[in-house]
Design an enzyme around this catalytic site. Sequence first.
Site, PDB file in Angstrom:
ATOM      1  N   SER A 349       0.879  -1.170   0.000  1.00  0.00           N
ATOM      2  CA  SER A 349       0.000   0.000   0.000  1.00  0.00           C
ATOM      3  C   SER A 349       0.912   1.214   0.000  1.00  0.00           C
ATOM      4  CB  SER A 349      -0.900   0.031   1.242  1.00  0.00           C
ATOM      5  OG  SER A 349      -0.138   0.386   2.372  1.00  0.00           O
ATOM      6  N   CYS A 508       0.384   8.063   2.498  1.00  0.00           N
ATOM      7  CA  CYS A 508      -0.496   9.197   2.840  1.00  0.00           C
ATOM      8  C   CYS A 508       0.299  10.454   3.085  1.00  0.00           C
ATOM      9  CB  CYS A 508      -1.254   8.957   4.127  1.00  0.00           C
ATOM     10  SG  CYS A 508      -1.975   7.402   4.354  1.00  0.00           S
ATOM     11  N   GLU A 510       3.877  10.327   4.232  1.00  0.00           N
ATOM     12  CA  GLU A 510       5.235   9.962   4.613  1.00  0.00           C
ATOM     13  C   GLU A 510       6.256  10.699   3.754  1.00  0.00           C
ATOM     14  OE1 GLU A 510       2.662   7.949   4.359  1.00  0.00           O
ATOM     15  OE2 GLU A 510       2.811   6.224   5.690  1.00  0.00           O
TER      16      GLU A 510
END
Lengths: 904, 86
Positions: A349, A508, A510
Site C-alpha cells: 500500500s 499518505c 510519509e
Amino acid sequence: MAKSFKEMLAESGQELEFQSGGKAPDKLTPRENIWESHPRIEKLKEIYMDSLSSTNNEFPYWYTREYFQNDNEIPVIRRAKALKTAFSHLTPLIYPGELMTMRKGSFFRASFPMPWLSEGFYMANESSFYKEALKRGSASVDEHSTMGAGGGNVPKSFGKVMSIAGKFGMRQEEIPVLLELAKKWEGKSVDDLGNKYEQMVPDYDVKEAIMRSVVCMFDSGFTLPQGREVANYYFPLEYGFEGIKKIAREKKNEVAGKADGDGMVGMNRLYNYEAVIIAIEGIQKWINNYAEHALWLANREKDATQKKEYEAMAERLLWIENNQPRTFIEAFQMIETIHLAIVNEDAISGLSPGRIGQVLYPWFEQDMAAGRITEDEVLELLEQDRLIKTSIDCFASVGVVGGVLSGNTFNTTSIGGVNKHGQTAVNALEYLVLKAGGTNAMPQPTLALHYDETMPADFLSLAADVIKTGSGYPAFMNNDVAQEFLINHYGHEGMTVEESRAWSIGGCLETSPCCWKPLHLNGKEYSIPGGAGQPTSVGVHFIAMPKVLELVLFNGVDKRSGIKVFEPHNKKFETYEELVEQFKAYWSKAVDVLALTNNIQHDVWRKINMGIFHSLTKPDCLESGHLINELGYRYNATFNVESAGNVTCINTLAALKKLVYDDKKYTFGEMVDAIENNFGFKTAHEIGKFSLMDQEKKDDATKKYDKMHFDCLNAPKYGNDDLYADEILLDWENWFCAHSETVESLYGEPMYSCQISVSTHGAMGSATLATFDGRLQGTTFADGSLSAYPGTDKNGPVALMNSATIWDHSMSQNSQLNIKIHPSAIQGPEGSKKLLELIKAYMRKGGFHIQFNVVDSKVLKDAQANPQNYRDLMVRVAGFTQYWVEIGKQVQDELIARTEYESV
Amino acid sequence: MEDKIYRNSLNYIPVDVAKGIDRATGASVNADDLDPNYERMQKCMHCKNFTLNKEKIGLGICTMMGKEHLAYPDMVAITCEGYDEK
C-alpha cells in the site's frame, strides 16, 4: 430508557462545541464545486462504481508452481523465475473506451493473495496455522476493525461468490485451489518463518501480549512489507526495458566471479543482475499479452473509431515493451505499467507515483510543441489515471485493509515543491494534474501539494477550487519542513540540500527521500525527480499511546482482556512526573520488543521475498548490483516508530495532571476506578456506536461518576492555544522524536517517528478503556496526530494551529492535522482566499501538514442512514480520501463527530 | 456437459466476480447466465493436459511438459503456452 451522553450534557448545562465559529445553516448544504470528467471517463467510471473488489488465484497459482520447481536455485533467481512466470500468465483485460490499459488482474478492481507472504488469515478455521494466527494476536486487530458494507466491498458471501476478509469476492470454484496453494506455503511463508525466528527474541511473550491486547496494530514484515514510498520510473523511461537488460548483461560481465572488496555480498551482484533480466522478461511478456489482446479486440471490432483505438493501443504497448517511450501517452502508459508491476510484485500500500507532472513533463512539452497532443487530451488521460489508481486494491486481512487502510491503497501524487535549483517546480502539466483531481474526483491518487512561498498564486487558487469539490485533496505539505527533516535524518547517507528538493510524499503523509536523474529526450536533457528510498511506515507499527497509559494505570495488565502485557511497576505515582516516567518506560519496552521482532520479520522477507523489479527501478540498484535487501537503495534509514492516539493521550495526561496532581480534586485511585467503570456508561461495542456523543449510560448507573466525568471533559485540552495542555505535547514530542532515533532497524540505521493515524484511531480506540479526557470505552481516538478531539477545540482554527506548532515538526517524518469545514464557510472567491490564508498561516508557523473535509455534517448523517443515495460521496479520513460507503462504522461515526468549522 | 455461461465465454468482459459485459451487445450481464453468443474460452477444463481430480472437488492435475502439477478446472488458460484444446 438509558440516557445518552448528549442528553446528560444538556441536562447539566455542559457542552461540547461540535460546531465552531458560528452555526451551520439548517438545510443540507452541498459542496460548492461539482466538475465533470470527459464522457469516455464517465462511462468507465460507471463500470467502476458498480464493480466489486474481486480476487482470483491466477498470479499465486503460477508463482507457486514455478517457485517449487526451482528448489535447486539461488533464492533471488528462484523468486525472479516465479515472478516472471506469474506475470507472463496474467490474463489481459481491456475495457472499451480505455486509452491506457493494464491492471492488476482480470477484474476491474483486481487483487490476489500472496501466500508466500502470509496465508494464515484466510485459511480454513481448522488449519493449525489459522489457530496459530489467533494466538499471535493477528486476529485481535481483526475483531476491532470494521469494513464498510457498501460500494465495492464484499462484506458477505452471496450466490457463488465467497467473501474474504469482508472485502474481497472470490468465486467458489476458486476456493479449493486457494486453500491448496496456501497449504503449500505453510511453514514457508514470510509470516510463518518470521514467527519461527522472532520467538527467539527474549521477551517475545511481551510482543505477543502487546499484539493480543491491541497495544500495537499489526506486524510489519509480512503484512505490507513495501510501500509508503515513492516510485521511480526513470530507468525504463530513459533506457526502455531492452536498454535496462543490456545494462544488466554488461554489468554481469563486469562482476562475474568478483567480490570487488566486498567479501560479504559482492559476489551476489552476478545473481542479482541475472534476476533483473528474468524479472524484466516477465514484465515484457505481460505487456506483450496485452498488446496481443488489443489486436484481437481490434480484429473483431465493428466500430471504426474503437477499432483504431485498439490498434493504436497495441502499437504503443508493443513499442514500450522494449523501448523508451516517444510520446506523452506512451510515457504515461509506461509509468502505469511500471506502477502496476511493482504493486503486483509484493503486497504494497502507498506506492506513490510522486511528482508525475514533472516526471512526464519532457513528453508533454515536446508533444505540445509539435502539436501531437492538446491540453484537453492530456486532461482526459489524467482523469483515466485517477480511475486506474482508484482501482488498485491490496489483498490483506480485515485488520490491515479495514482497520488501517479503510480499503484505500494510498497511491499519492505530489504536485509543486521546488526544482533542483530551489525555484518553484510547478509547470503547465501540474495545473492539469491538479485540475483532473476536480474533474474526475476519485479517492486516488490523492494529491499532496508541496507548499513553498514561491508557488504561483493561480495554482493555489486552483487548489482551493479543487478542495471545494469536497475531494479532501490537495493536502498541503510544508516543503521547507520536509527538506529539513530529510537533511537531518538522511544526511549521513549523503542527502544534500539539492537532493532533498526532489522529495515526495510516499503513501499518505510519509516524507520520502528522492533524487534527481537526467532524462534525455530527442537531444534535450531534463532533470526529473523520483523515489530513492526504501519503504517507509515499516518497522514498529502503530502503538496506541492511550493504551500504553492505560497499562500504566493498571500495573501492566490489560484490564479488558486480562492479559499481563508488561512487568508490574508497583508504583503509587506520588507525582505527575513519576507517572510520565513510567509511561515512557512502558513505551520504550514496547518499542524495543516490537523493533526486534519486526526486524526479524523483515530480515526473513529480504532473504526470500526481496523486491526485484521494484529494486531495479530505484537508484542505485542498477549501478551497484545490489537490490533492496543488500542496501542497493540510495537511502535506507527509512524504518520508523509509529504512534497513534496522540491527542487523546495528551488530553488524558492533562486531565490527570490537573485534577489529581495540581488541583488535588480526586485521588489517583478514584480516577482509575472511574475508568474501570467507564464513568457509568455502557461500552461502545454494547450499543454499536463509536462517537462520544452517542454513548449511553448503563441502565442501572448511579450518578457516582458524573461530576468527575464532567470535570475530565472540562480539563485543559489540546487545540485551544492553552499552554497547560500544549506543553505536555511539547514534552512528549521532544522525547518521542529523539527516542525513535535511538532504535535501530535491521539495516543498521536509526529509525524516526511517524505520526499519522490512518484509520487506526478507530480500531485502537475500540480496544481501549475510557480515558481521563472524558472519552468513553471503545470510542475512537482523536484522528491524525494533531487534530483536536471532536468538540474540544473551542477557540477557532488559529488557536488550534498555535497548539499544533508548539513543537518542531521537522523532528518527525510527519504530523497530521485534519480540519472539517462547512461548505458555506468558504463559499465564493472570498472564501477561497480565507482558506488559503489559513493554510499559509499554518505553514509559516512551521506546521507540516493540513487538509480539509469540506462537507456538511448533516450530509454525513444522512449518508449513514441512507448509504444507497451516496455511492460517490467522498470524505477525507486521514492522509487519504475514501468513498463514504466503503468506510467502517467506527470511522464513519468519528467523521460525523469531528468539529465542524462554520467560519474561518 | 459444457456450461455455456458468460464467465466461460470469450464474448464476456469480466467486471467482477459476479458480473460483466456482453461484448456483442454491450449489456451488463451476470457471470453465471447463459450466453446466447457463447464462444468457448480457453480454460484448463478444456485442455488435454488437464485431468480432473475425482476425489477433491475443484482440483485436478496438469501434465504439461511431462511433469505433474496441481491445477484447477476453472482457470483461464488464454496465456498458457501448453494449452491444447480437447
